[in-house]
Design a protein around this motif. Structure first.
Motif, short mmCIF file in Angstrom:
data_model
loop_
_atom_site.label_atom_id
_atom_site.label_comp_id
_atom_site.label_asym_id
_atom_site.label_seq_id
_atom_site.Cartn_x
_atom_site.Cartn_y
_atom_site.Cartn_z
N ARG A 81 0.80 -1.23 0.00
CA ARG A 81 0.00 0.00 0.00
C ARG A 81 0.83 1.28 0.00
N ALA A 107 4.79 4.76 -6.41
CA ALA A 107 3.42 4.77 -6.93
C ALA A 107 3.40 4.73 -8.46
N GLN A 166 -1.61 0.25 -7.08
CA GLN A 166 -2.39 0.09 -5.86
C GLN A 166 -1.86 0.93 -4.71
N ASP A 185 -1.26 3.84 -2.31
CA ASP A 185 -2.06 5.04 -2.02
C ASP A 185 -1.79 5.61 -0.63
N THR A 186 -0.84 5.05 0.11
CA THR A 186 -0.67 5.44 1.51
C THR A 186 0.77 5.86 1.82
N THR A 237 -0.66 10.99 3.45
CA THR A 237 -2.04 10.57 3.24
C THR A 237 -2.63 9.92 4.49
#
Length: 242
Positions: A168, A198, A203, A205-206, A224
């Motif tokens: 993630r 990223a 996938q 996103d964190t 985030t």
């Protein structure tokens, strides 16, 4: 609903996050309530406050961060009737990997290949893949865990190759340097690492960074998710055995 013990503290933190996001032109990050050393009753009360303020409308459930596997297991048993999301944010010893893979929804502190294999092997088939963040020792502190920035690509690839794990993003605890510019630079370097990763893995996103004392800096540089304990719960209680 009358204010709970923690409602005003939560309100203040959410206002800080909103103000920081507005000032930087970035989305407001997700709040992870760091409940290490806090009793299960405090977790339940904070969860109720999060629900009451509709914070969970954009998240699966109230999210809580724990440092120690055994302490978290005791709280999970006490709060079995609650729907909560549990994040391990403390250093994970290999001999605790089975319990961590079974009990947590997220492990934010993966920093070596040995952990990747152990978590993947022990994640139950009847649960969704374990959400994983790579912990980066962004300031190369001898006292902190985390991989070196240059080790991120290989570790991320190892995680992404495991079907029982879901990569993630990244997590860091920059040094609490007295110079604000120094701390901001550490957050900026983490954001650069995150953006590069990223670009390879859709996938991702964190970016988990920022705590009670440096929320605004972390948000300005692209966090985030922020991990907030003291500003929500007050001073820590005595730590439990891990």
């Amino acid at each position: 609903m009358p204010d709970s013990l923690y409602a005003q503290a939560l309100r203040d933190v959410l206002q800080r996050l909103s103000s920081a996001a507005a000032a930087s032109g970035r989305p407001r990050p997700r709040l992870l309530a760091v409940s290490k050393t806090q009793p299960a009753t405090a977790v339940a009360e904070m969860a109720a406050a999060l629900h009451a303020m509709n914070v969970t409308a954009v998240a699966p459930a109230p999210a809580f961060g724990e440092n120690y596997v055994q302490e978290a297991l005791a709280k999970q048993e006490a709060l079995a009737s609650e729907t909560l999301e549990w994040h391990l944010i403390g250093h994970l010893q290999s001999n605790k990997a089975r319990e961590a893979a079974t009990a947590f929804d997220w492990v934010q502190t993966v920093d070596r290949d040995k952990l990747v294999a152990a978590l993947a092997r022990h994640r139950p088939d009847d649960r969704p893949p374990l959400n994983v963040l790579v912990q980066v020792n962004i300031d190369d502190e001898a006292s902190k865990h985390g991989c070196a920035p240059g080790e991120v690509p290989a570790l991320a690839a190892a995680i992404a190759a495991q079907p029982r794990l879901l990569l993630r993003g990244l997590m860091a605890i920059p040094a609490p340097h007295p110079d604000v510019a120094h701390r901001r630079d550490a957050f900026a370097r983490m954001k650069a690492l995150f953006d590069a990763l990223a670009g390879q893995y859709p996938q991702i996103d964190t970016l988990s960074m920022g705590m009670s004392d440096d929320i605004e800096l972390a948000v300005a540089e692209g966090a985030t998710m922020v991990r907030v304990g003291t500003a929500l719960f007050g001073a820590r209680q005595r730590a439990q055995d891990s």
